[in-house]
Scaffold this motif. Structure first.
Motif, PDB file in Angstrom:
ATOM      1  N   LEU A 255     -29.441  60.769 -54.425  1.00 32.84           N
ATOM      2  CA  LEU A 255     -29.167  61.673 -53.322  1.00 32.84           C
ATOM      3  C   LEU A 255     -29.728  63.054 -53.626  1.00 32.84           C
ATOM      4  CD1 LEU A 255     -27.687  61.587 -50.569  1.00 32.84           C
ATOM      5  CD2 LEU A 255     -25.678  62.500 -51.747  1.00 32.84           C
ATOM      6  N   ALA A 261     -27.016  57.664 -55.432  1.00 32.35           N
ATOM      7  CA  ALA A 261     -26.635  57.529 -54.024  1.00 32.35           C
ATOM      8  C   ALA A 261     -26.155  56.126 -53.714  1.00 32.35           C
ATOM      9  CB  ALA A 261     -27.829  57.862 -53.135  1.00 32.35           C
ATOM     10  N   GLN A 265     -24.815  56.883 -48.012  1.00 24.52           N
ATOM     11  CA  GLN A 265     -25.126  58.305 -48.191  1.00 24.52           C
ATOM     12  C   GLN A 265     -26.572  58.610 -47.865  1.00 24.52           C
ATOM     13  OE1 GLN A 265     -23.821  58.527 -52.287  1.00 24.52           O
ATOM     14  NE2 GLN A 265     -21.926  59.590 -51.729  1.00 24.52           N
TER      15      GLN A 265
END
Length: 297
Positions: A255, A261, A265
């Motif tokens: 992320l 991640a 997300q």
């Protein structure tokens, strides 16, 4: 070319790369993959792109029973999402550079038709068609998809009434996809995925993407993605050039720097970028209409 005002987000859930040991969030079992598909759909993905893995080892697999379990689990939840199954497995050829006719471990090379049994079984909304061969990364790993294989595969997919997503890793593959269209082996609207930054295909350069977009046949629906840290910049790049987008753990594990991640997300971040650009996120129903798919059954 105008910016895309209504963006179809695809989430590529797990892929076939050696990523299982690098992130705890990469789904492996059919239950995990299905759960991740629902998570991605709830976050805003209209399409989920599905690979399967050996539930015991995490290695890439192409067992039709695993695909069936994933699809059935997703459908049992009642989640409205477009199902896109990979049909690219079975193209791996690893050669001994000193004895090129010797196949090394990791080779999984089958015919064009033998890459499609799960598609014939499940009749998904979409399946992929990887439109050419490629030096796949460093070393001696080749992805093999010859013109004869592609013609055979495209014809069978057309007979099944499944929409092929044409995976394009370089400009020559786009040239050949247009040849398939000219030969009547593809139906309108054609659906393209422009795959950028995979060594050694098309680099993730804006000028290269624009050149490929300029080559697309009239009326084509298209999306693009890039690997790793370029995933989110490529969301904006694709939208600004008029296209749709793909994110997910198949292509990127993070992320932000050092922050692993989940698929949900990554989709949420793509939604944020889309809306900050002033565009809207397409629903699964809108995606089906634009991609020429059958209504949800």
């Amino acid at each position: 070319m105008p910016m895309n005002d209504s963006v179809i987000i695809t989430c590529a859930l797990t892929g076939a790369g050696d990523t299982v040991g690098r992130s705890p969030h990469v789904p492996v079992t059919p239950e995990q993959i299905a759960r991740s598909a629902v998570e991605a759909a709830e976050a805003g993905a209209a399409v989920v792109h599905i690979h399967v893995r050996d539930p015991e080892t995490g290695a890439p697999a192409r067992d039709p029973r695993l695909y069936r379990e994933v699809v059935e689990r997703v459908k049992e939840t009642g989640t409205d999402v477009v199902i896109n199954l990979t049909a690219g497995m079975g193209g791996d050829l690893v050669i001994d550079p000193d004895a090129p006719l010797t196949h090394l471990p990791g080779t999984d090379l089958v015919s064009g038709l033998d890459r499609l049994p799960h598609v014939e079984d499940l009749l998904p909304d979409i399946c992929t068609l990887d439109c050419g061969s490629l030096n796949f990364g460093d070393g001696s790993n080749l992805y093999v998809s010859t013109p004869d294989m592609l013609r055979t595969g495209a014809k069978r997919i057309q007979e099944l009434g499944v929409r092929p997503e044409l995976e394009i890793f370089d400009t020559g593959q786009l040239w050949f996809a247009k040849q398939l269209l000219a030969e009547g082996l593809l139906d309108d609207p054609t659906v393209f995925q422009l795959c950028m930054g995979i060594p050694w295909g098309a680099p993730a350069e804006p000028g290269v993407l624009k050149a490929m977009v300029d080559m697309l046949p009239e009326g084509a629906q298209w999306a693009s993605f890039a690997l790793g840290r370029m995933q989110m910049p490529w969301v904006a790049q694709s939208i600004l050039l008029g296209g749709n987008v793909r994110v997910g753990l198949e292509d990127n594990l993070y992320l932000s720097r050092g922050v692993k991640a989940t698929n949900g997300q990554l989709v949420e971040r793509a939604v944020q970028i889309t809306e900050l650009l002033g565009a809207t996120v397409a629903t699964p129903e809108e995606a089906r209409q634009r991609l020429g798919l059958k209504p949800r059954s």
